[in-house]
Design a protein around this motif. Structure first.
Motif, PDB file in Angstrom:
ATOM      1  N   LEU A 125     -17.950 -26.720 -29.611  1.00  0.00           N
ATOM      2  CA  LEU A 125     -18.669 -26.061 -28.529  1.00  0.00           C
ATOM      3  C   LEU A 125     -19.944 -25.511 -28.616  1.00  0.00           C
ATOM      4  N   PRO A 126     -20.518 -24.999 -29.930  1.00  0.00           N
ATOM      5  CA  PRO A 126     -22.055 -24.861 -29.824  1.00  0.00           C
ATOM      6  C   PRO A 126     -23.037 -25.999 -29.778  1.00  0.00           C
ATOM      7  N   ASP A 127     -22.746 -27.137 -29.733  1.00  0.00           N
ATOM      8  CA  ASP A 127     -23.336 -28.215 -29.535  1.00  0.00           C
ATOM      9  C   ASP A 127     -23.194 -28.667 -28.172  1.00  0.00           C
ATOM     10  N   VAL A 128     -22.220 -28.405 -27.540  1.00  0.00           N
ATOM     11  CA  VAL A 128     -21.983 -28.746 -25.996  1.00  0.00           C
ATOM     12  C   VAL A 128     -22.881 -27.645 -25.199  1.00  0.00           C
ATOM     13  N   LEU A 129     -23.003 -26.381 -25.586  1.00  0.00           N
ATOM     14  CA  LEU A 129     -23.854 -25.199 -24.992  1.00  0.00           C
ATOM     15  C   LEU A 129     -25.171 -25.496 -25.172  1.00  0.00           C
ATOM     16  N   ARG A 130     -25.595 -26.344 -26.283  1.00  0.00           N
ATOM     17  CA  ARG A 130     -27.013 -26.387 -26.677  1.00  0.00           C
ATOM     18  C   ARG A 130     -27.536 -27.736 -25.737  1.00  0.00           C
ATOM     19  N   LEU A 131     -26.588 -28.641 -25.666  1.00  0.00           N
ATOM     20  CA  LEU A 131     -26.920 -29.803 -24.680  1.00  0.00           C
ATOM     21  C   LEU A 131     -27.143 -29.441 -23.304  1.00  0.00           C
TER      22      LEU A 131
END
Length: 396
Positions: free
Chosen positions: A124-130
């Motif tokens: 989830l943190p990577d999804v939000l960053r992208l």
């Protein structure tokens, strides 16, 4: 500058419902009024009247270069707001973001590995960053996100928007990725199967004229298909339509993750193809590919084993698609996913088996049949998710 959120947040009733529905379709893709009528299911007369009202209010504009206003493309006036689509694959995350007033090919994209195979909460943190990076590239901010869709490689029940049982790995029954992402973004997030959304993007974005029957084949870790008839996705009662990867091809074959035996996934899924390459080495020290993309690259470089594995995969896939052609007689079949990167190495043998096993009338040139690789890869599913996220705002 007008805010897209103001238009999308209006109640869906009466005259405003029609206006909102038409505005959303223009956000999905600028188009002629006749095509907007087909895509929305509204009569051409109602579309014409509504477009004129929206133009008077400064919400849309009509480009009419020499063809008259009725033939000109309807596009959105300058407006603030970004639509987002996320494809959460087994081994990757793909994100597409587009200002709602921009053409459908003006998208900002991001992609990275790993994917859902390590668990959504970790991702989830990577999804939000992208998402943040893609939105920033559009010149707007996260506060301007007005819609979002999520593509996942599993069956999704269209009645609930949640995973259909049995919930297969990498997901757990309690996983609710759409709800978790919605809580972070502050906008509704709607979820559907990746092949369905690839089909939606191909049918919407790759032809000026409507193609009534489109099949999109997502061939990567596993194989699934999305089917569009008219402007409608064929999902089935519980979202299980298109699970061609679990079609039994060899009743005495290997066990599949679903509990079946000899499923198509066990023959042309990524793990199966990689295992065949590894088996050919017979204990040799030669490097073998560990991903399907790496296998395709080695084949392009002339590796005989990798080329043969891909040729054989095309044959097996062609046999399965021939049965599909005989069942639903599609106009177009589009191969997407990582296997599509192989292009002619898969498509040529796939065509041979279609010619061998499908009814000739279903695939003959005179039938206007087409088999091709996706032109939207590797972001077809993310773009389909973007479309779905926008369209679902019409019912909220």
């Amino acid at each position: 500058m007008r805010e897209a959120r103001e238009l999308l947040d209006v109640p869906t009733q009466g005259r405003e419902s029609t206006r909102k529905r038409l505005v959303i379709e223009v956000m999905v893709k600028s188009d002629r009024q006749s095509q907007l009528s087909r895509r929305t299911g509204l009569s051409q007369a109602l579309v014409s009247t509504t477009v004129q009202d929206l133009a008077k209010d400064g919400i849309v504009e009509i480009d009419a270069p020499g063809g008259g206003r009725s033939r000109g493309k309807v596009r959105l006036s300058r407006m603030r707001g970004v639509a987002v689509g996320v494809d959460l694959g087994f081994n990757h995350i793909s994100v597409a973001a587009r200002p709602v007033d921009q053409p459908h090919d003006r998208i900002a994209v991001r992609r990275q590995s790993p994917g859902a195979n390590i668990g959504f909460r970790r991702l989830l943190p990577d999804v939000l960053r992208l998402i943040g990076e893609a939105v920033e590239e559009t010149g707007q901010g996260m506060a301007d996100v007005v819609s979002a869709g999520l593509s996942v490689p599993r069956m999704v029940d269209p009645r609930t928007g949640k995973f259909t049982t049995p919930v297969l790995p990498p997901w757990e029954p309690e996983d609710q990725p759409a709800a978790e992402l919605a809580a972070e973004l502050g906008v509704p997030v709607v979820m559907d199967n990746d092949a369905n959304l690839g089909a939606l993007a191909e049918q919407t974005y790759t032809s000026e004229e409507a193609v009534e029957h489109v099949v999109y084949v997502k061939a990567s870790t596993g194989v699934g298909i999305g089917i569009v008839v008219g402007s409608n996705l064929v999902r089935g009662r519980r979202g299980m339509a298109g699970e061609i990867g679990h079609l039994t091809v060899d009743p005495n074959g290997e066990m599949c993750l679903c509990g079946g035996r000899g499923c198509l996934d066990t023959l042309v899924g990524a793990e199966s193809l990689l295992a065949k390459v590894k088996q050919s080495q017979r204990g040799g020290a030669r490097d073998v590919p560990t991903t399907l993309s790496a296998l395709v690259l080695k084949a392009r470089d002339g590796d005989a084993v990798c080329t043969r594995v891909l040729n054989d995969a095309g044959r097996v896939l062609g046999f399965a698609l021939a049965q599909l052609c005989n069942l639903i007689n599609p106009h177009r079949i589009v191969i997407g996913g990582e296997l599509a990167e192989a292009r002619s190495m898969v498509l040529d043998t796939c065509r041979q088996e279609l010619a061998r096993f499908a009814l000739s009338g279903a695939i003959a040139p005179a039938a206007d049949f087409e088999l091709r690789a996706s032109t939207l890869s590797p972001y077809a599913e993310a773009q389909g998710a973007l479309i779905l996220g926008l369209r679902c705002r019409s019912s909220r």
